[in-house]
Structures are given as structure tokens and as C-alpha cells.
Design an enzyme around this catalytic site. Structure first.
Site, mmCIF file in Angstrom:
data_model
loop_
_atom_site.group_PDB
_atom_site.id
_atom_site.type_symbol
_atom_site.label_atom_id
_atom_site.label_comp_id
_atom_site.label_asym_id
_atom_site.label_seq_id
_atom_site.Cartn_x
_atom_site.Cartn_y
_atom_site.Cartn_z
ATOM 1 C CE LYS A 115 -4.418 -1.736 1.097
ATOM 2 N NZ LYS A 115 -5.752 -1.567 1.590
ATOM 3 C CE LYS A 197 -5.773 -8.250 -2.167
ATOM 4 N NZ LYS A 197 -6.414 -8.102 -0.901
ATOM 5 C CE LYS A 200 -11.898 -2.286 -1.830
ATOM 6 N NZ LYS A 200 -11.958 -3.540 -1.109
HETATM 7 P P1 ATP Z 1 -8.301 -4.181 -1.944
HETATM 8 O O1 ATP Z 1 -9.127 -4.480 -3.150
HETATM 9 O O2 ATP Z 1 -8.152 -2.725 -1.633
HETATM 10 O O3 ATP Z 1 -7.026 -4.957 -1.890
HETATM 11 P P2 ATP Z 1 -9.810 -6.071 -0.643
HETATM 12 O O4 ATP Z 1 -10.782 -6.243 -1.716
HETATM 13 O O5 ATP Z 1 -8.719 -7.049 -0.437
HETATM 14 O O6 ATP Z 1 -9.154 -4.653 -0.715
HETATM 15 P P3 ATP Z 1 -10.324 -6.219 2.095
HETATM 16 O O7 ATP Z 1 -11.201 -5.427 2.984
HETATM 17 O O8 ATP Z 1 -8.862 -5.964 2.240
HETATM 18 O O9 ATP Z 1 -10.711 -5.970 0.638
HETATM 19 O O10 ATP Z 1 -10.591 -7.784 2.266
HETATM 20 C C1 ATP Z 1 -11.717 -8.336 2.889
HETATM 21 C C2 ATP Z 1 -11.616 -9.830 3.016
HETATM 22 O O11 ATP Z 1 -11.645 -10.436 1.726
HETATM 23 C C3 ATP Z 1 -10.336 -10.314 3.672
HETATM 24 O O12 ATP Z 1 -10.624 -11.424 4.499
HETATM 25 C C4 ATP Z 1 -9.489 -10.725 2.528
HETATM 26 O O13 ATP Z 1 -8.555 -11.701 2.894
HETATM 27 C C5 ATP Z 1 -10.509 -11.267 1.549
HETATM 28 N N1 ATP Z 1 -10.054 -11.122 0.175
HETATM 29 C C6 ATP Z 1 -9.832 -9.961 -0.485
HETATM 30 N N2 ATP Z 1 -9.437 -10.177 -1.743
HETATM 31 C C7 ATP Z 1 -9.418 -11.524 -1.895
HETATM 32 C C8 ATP Z 1 -9.112 -12.389 -2.975
HETATM 33 N N3 ATP Z 1 -8.758 -11.915 -4.146
HETATM 34 N N4 ATP Z 1 -9.195 -13.726 -2.794
HETATM 35 C C9 ATP Z 1 -9.576 -14.232 -1.604
HETATM 36 N N5 ATP Z 1 -9.890 -13.477 -0.543
HETATM 37 C C10 ATP Z 1 -9.815 -12.145 -0.672
#
Ligand code: ATP
Ligand code: LTN
Length: 335
Positions: A115, A197, A200
Site C-alpha cells: 500500500k 489477487k 477492486k
Molecule cells: P483491496 O481491493 O483494496 O485490496 P480487498 O478487496 O482485499 O481490498 P479487504 O477489505 O482488504 O478488501 O478484504 C476483505 C476480506 O476479503 C479479507 O478477508 C481478505 O482476505 C478477503 N479477500 C480480499 N481479496 C481476496 C481475494 N482476491 N481472494 C480471496 N480473498 C480475498
């Protein structure tokens, strides 16, 4: 006597719409466990402002995300659902824990490094101390398990270290939590970037749970498969990460094994496989989408869930905070 239920707690930042990664990696598993555990789930809005937000959007998403949680199967009668900023104990414990967390351990956090690289223009202290607030979130509720995607494992580990350090000084104040990582769906990759991964921040490869059927179909149609010319559905994470990701999504939703999927699409190629994945995803998400849209219109109902959730959460969190204040030596007024 019956053993008390173990506690489970997790959170998601209301920093954007929920996507398939959040759903398959986290929420779906939460909803599946409701009878076994006492569950607390919250929207981590305090964490969200580590990256600059439009206030009106954050406000709106904090309510929409609650509607989406419920639509994904989190029954508010059985789970405590709340907004992090409604429970002041999170910020209060976070300060105390920051005095028991070392700069060196924070600087090893990979999410911070990622980040920080992305937000050079706003390298604020909150981005760095983020894991301390997350530790406070977890430890306040004496959670046994923290169901998260793989990317959050390191944050649960630092929480364990902080808890153990504190307990070593003051006695058994905190339960030392364990991460709970799903076997499938733990890491969903972006459809356009199978090396990263699903997130968004790369919207073209990200399937949002509120996307309509056409958008879902288009995103899967454009999914990167592989650079070799063998148009065959085979699980090979190393050489065909895009196909492996699609198979993982298909498998997590349908419950079929990779072998069964290989057989099902034997000789059919990606032209058949990609729309089939899009279809199972859409069929799965459509009722969730409809229910979320229905709930979003009922603001009073959602407010009420937030009110009750904050009350229940504050009760549990308050107990832990009082104990911590006492242990560290903050002067207490007589009752
Ligand atoms: P960003 O998109 O900003 O990286 P994010 O979508 O990862 O954020 P978070 O609030 O960080 O959103 O994640 C919420 C939950 O979803 C956490 O438990 C995280 O481990 C899970 N998660 C997020 N992205 C993935 C993914 N691509 N695959 C599996 N689990 C995910
Ligand atoms: N950091 C997490 C969100 C989060 C969380 C938590 C998850 C904040 N506090 C406590 C589990 C437990 C994320 O970005 N996914």
C-alpha cells in the site's frame, strides 16, 4: 454442562463494492459457520480512511455493505453485525496496543509495503499502524478464530504476537486467536491479471457481487487464460494461472473437484469453459444481488441492525477494555 461456543470475528473495509474475492475468500465461509460459532462481523471503516475517501461515498458504502453482508447469508439475528466506528473501544484499545508493538515488526508487513508503494502521495501513519487497530479489533472480542483470505494471515500473526507479549507481562488478558483460511477460494486472482489477487483497484478483472449478468459475462469472456496455444481446461497453476483461477472459482461455487471439471470440459476449450464459469457465478450471485437491492431501500431496518450490533459489540468489547485499562495501571474511579 455444554461448552460455550467458540468466537469468530472478521471485518472488511467499506472501501468499495464487495467482490468475488471477498465473497469466496471470506464471507461465504463466515455464513457457513454460524451455528457452530458465536460470530462478530464488522465493516472496518476506521481502517478505510488510511486511504483518502470521499466522505459521502464512505457513508453510503457503509450502509450498502451491511445490506450486502446480509444478502450474502449473514443473518443479523444470529451474527453480530456492526460498524467499527460505532464501537469506540476499537480506537481506545488500539492506542494501548500501539505501546506494545514494535516499529520493526510493523515494517515487515507486506500489505504496508504494497500500500505504501501505491500511495506515495499519502504515506500517513495510519497505513503503518493499521495492523495495531486490526489487533485491537480481534483481541477486544477474545476471538478464537479469524476467518480471512490468505493476504490477511500476516496481520493475524502479528495480533498473536502482540497478545502474547501483553499476556506475558499482565497475565492471561487476551485470547490468542488463530487465522482460519479456507482451502478453496482463499485466493482469487484478477481475471485480467492472474498474477495478482482480485482487487477492486483493478476493476476490469474484478467481478463485483452487484455486477449484472452481462457485465459478468463480459468480464469472464475477456479473462486472461494462458499464453500457450493448447486450448484445454487443465489445472496447472504454474503454467496456466488464468485457467487455474477460473477452475478454482468454478470449483468453489459448484463443489466439483478439479478432476471433475477437467472431465466435464474435456475437448471443449475455453470458448465453452469461460461462459460456463460466468453462468455459475451469475446464477450464484443473482439472488444475492436482488436481496441486497431490496435491503438497500430499507434504511431504517439497516440502521436498526447497526444500532443493535453496536450495542452487543460494545458490551463484549467494553469488558476487555476495562480489564486492559486496569492491568496497565489507569486510575479507576470508585463505582
Ligand atoms: P483491496 O481491493 O483494496 O485490496 P480487498 O478487496 O482485499 O481490498 P479487504 O477489505 O482488504 O478488501 O478484504 C476483505 C476480506 O476479503 C479479507 O478477508 C481478505 O482476505 C478477503 N479477500 C480480499 N481479496 C481476496 C481475494 N482476491 N481472494 C480471496 N480473498 C480475498
Ligand atoms: N485488514 C482486513 C480488514 C480487517 C479485519 C479486521 C479482518 C480489519 N480488521 C479484523 C479480520 C479481523 C482487510 O483488509 N481485509
Amino acid at each position: 454442562m455444554e461448552e460455550p461456543k467458540k468466537r469468530m470475528l472478521s471485518g472488511i473495509q467499506p472501501s468499495g463494492d464487495l467482490h468475488l474475492g471477498n465473497y469466496l475468500g471470506a464471507i461465504k465461509n463466515w455464513a457457513d459457520r454460524v451455528n457452530e460459532y458465536e460470530c462478530y462481523y464488522f465493516m472496518a471503516d476506521l481502517h478505510t480512511i488510511t486511504v483518502r475517501q470521499e466522505p459521502a461515498d464512505l457513508r453510503k458504502r457503509s450502509l450498502n455493505q451491511l445490506a450486502q453482508y446480509i444478502a450474502c447469508g449473514l443473518d443479523p439475528e444470529k451474527n453480530t453485525l456492526f460498524l467499527q466506528s460505532h464501537v469506540p473501544a476499537h480506537s481506545q484499545l488500539s492506542w494501548v496496543l500501539s505501546c506494545y508493538t514494535m516499529l520493526g515488526e510493523l515494517s515487515r508487513m507486506t500489505q504496508y509495503k504494497d500500500k505504501a508503494a501505491k500511495h506515495q502521495d499519502n504515506l500517513n501513519a495510519g497505513l503503518f499502524t493499521y495492523p495495531i487497530l486490526m489487533a485491537a479489533d480481534i483481541l477486544l472480542y477474545q476471538a478464537d478464530y479469524v476467518p480471512v483470505g490468505e493476504d490477511q494471515k500476516q496481520h493475524v500473526e502479528i495480533t498473536r504476537d502482540i497478545a502474547q507479549r501483553f499476556n506475558n507481562i499482565y497475565g492471561e488478558v487476551f485470547k490468542v486467536p488463530e487465522p482460519l483460511i479456507a482451502k478453496t477460494g482463499a485466493r482469487i486472482y484478477g481475471l485480467s491479471t492472474p498474477g495478482d489477487k482480485m482487487s477492486k483497484s483493478i476493476p476490469e478483472g474484478c467481478v463485483f457481487i452487484m455486477d449484472d449478468a452481462d457485465t459478468i459475462a463480459r468480464k469472464f469472456k475477456r479473462a486472461v487464460t494462458d499464453s500457450d496455444t493448447v486450448n484445454c481446461v487443465r489445472y496447472d497453476k504454474e503454467n496456466k494461472p488464468g485457467v487455474a483461477n477460473l477452475m478454482n472459482i468454478y470449483s468453489t461455487i459448484t463443489g466439483k473437484t478439479f478432476e471433475e471439471i477437467e472431465k466435464e470440459f474435456d475437448g471443449k476449450g475455453y470458448g465453452v469453459f469461460k461462459p460456463a464459469v460466468a453462468e455459475v457465478v451469475n446464477d450464484h450471485l443473482a439472488p444475492i444481488r436482488d436481496e441486497a437491492n431490496r435491503l438497500i431501500k430499507d434504511k431504517e431496518y439497516l440502521n436498526q441492525i447497526y444500532r443493535e450490533g453496536a450495542e452487543r459489540a460494545s458490551y463484549v468489547a467494553g469488558k476487555t477494555l476495562r480489564k486492559v485499562y486496569k492491568k496497565v495501571g489507569f486510575y479507576q474511579l470508585d463505582k
